[in-house]
Design a protein around this motif. Sequence first.
Motif, PDB file in Angstrom:
ATOM      1  N   UNK A 153       0.833  -1.191   0.000  1.00  0.00           N
ATOM      2  CA  UNK A 153       0.000   0.000   0.000  1.00  0.00           C
ATOM      3  C   UNK A 153       0.874   1.249   0.000  1.00  0.00           C
ATOM      4  N   UNK A 154       0.606   2.165  -0.942  1.00  0.00           N
ATOM      5  CA  UNK A 154       1.400   3.386  -1.036  1.00  0.00           C
ATOM      6  C   UNK A 154       0.678   4.573  -0.428  1.00  0.00           C
ATOM      7  N   UNK A 155      -0.552   4.790  -0.871  1.00  0.00           N
ATOM      8  CA  UNK A 155      -1.239   6.008  -0.466  1.00  0.00           C
ATOM      9  C   UNK A 155      -2.739   5.828  -0.677  1.00  0.00           C
ATOM     10  N   UNK A 156      -3.517   6.458   0.173  1.00  0.00           N
ATOM     11  CA  UNK A 156      -4.974   6.423   0.085  1.00  0.00           C
ATOM     12  C   UNK A 156      -5.471   7.857   0.027  1.00  0.00           C
ATOM     13  N   UNK A 157      -6.339   8.142  -0.907  1.00  0.00           N
ATOM     14  CA  UNK A 157      -6.908   9.485  -1.006  1.00  0.00           C
ATOM     15  C   UNK A 157      -8.427   9.355  -0.909  1.00  0.00           C
ATOM     16  N   UNK A 158      -9.024  10.146  -0.043  1.00  0.00           N
ATOM     17  CA  UNK A 158     -10.459  10.057   0.172  1.00  0.00           C
ATOM     18  C   UNK A 158     -11.210  10.876  -0.883  1.00  0.00           C
ATOM     19  N   UNK A 159     -12.470  10.590  -1.043  1.00  0.00           N
ATOM     20  CA  UNK A 159     -13.244  11.213  -2.120  1.00  0.00           C
ATOM     21  C   UNK A 159     -13.371  12.727  -1.949  1.00  0.00           C
ATOM     22  N   UNK A 160     -13.199  13.226  -0.723  1.00  0.00           N
ATOM     23  CA  UNK A 160     -13.300  14.676  -0.504  1.00  0.00           C
ATOM     24  C   UNK A 160     -11.925  15.369  -0.532  1.00  0.00           C
TER      25      UNK A 160
END
Lengths: 112, 112
Positions: A45-52
Amino acid sequence: SQQGEEDPQALSIQEGENATMNCSYKTSINNLQWYRQNSGRGLVHLILIRSNEREKHSGRLRVTLDTSKKSSSLLITASRAADTASYFCAPLIPNSGYALNFGKGTSLLVTP
Amino acid sequence: DTAVSQTPKYLVTQMGNDKSIKCEQNLGHDTMYWYKQDSKKFLKIMFSYNNKELIINETVPNRFSPKSPDKAHLNLHINSLELGDSAVYFCASSREALYGYTFGSGTRLTVV
């Protein structure tokens, strides 16, 4: 299809250059995640970006998200030979049981 | 300390045999998954378990049966193996299913 689709399928650059990979998806999302897979290994896992969120940084990684265009990009700055790997995006779809669906990835080759 | 461990790493077996792949995570995660990655690198969700309960069962032949004895373990049993089952199988886990996944290093299954 609920998976992300990465573009390009393959990318070859020299050390020190920047690498940009794109991801498109088709439905609304909770978040979108990027993973790296080195040859013969599991995904990391590198990075998670939320929808907002619109942009997120982690070290040499920069991820953008445009929910109106249903697209995301991963930028790796000042690439190194060790960045050679396949990169996958995975949109997390609401009411999908929270299972990530992966595309075929972008195969990145960084040459010295 | 290995976070998600799978055994065995390699499995070569004949058609028609029954085999199991074990997966254990020591991260305290609530949700575990099995993925299949074919020769074209396409990574497909097979099963998802949350707190020992099955929450996703994608279109997978019923020769594949997951078993979760407790929250930290999700094993995959495959009956009557076929040539088309040859692939790399990955176990993964996540906290509350909305966060990034941690993958095991994979089990390369070859059916001859």
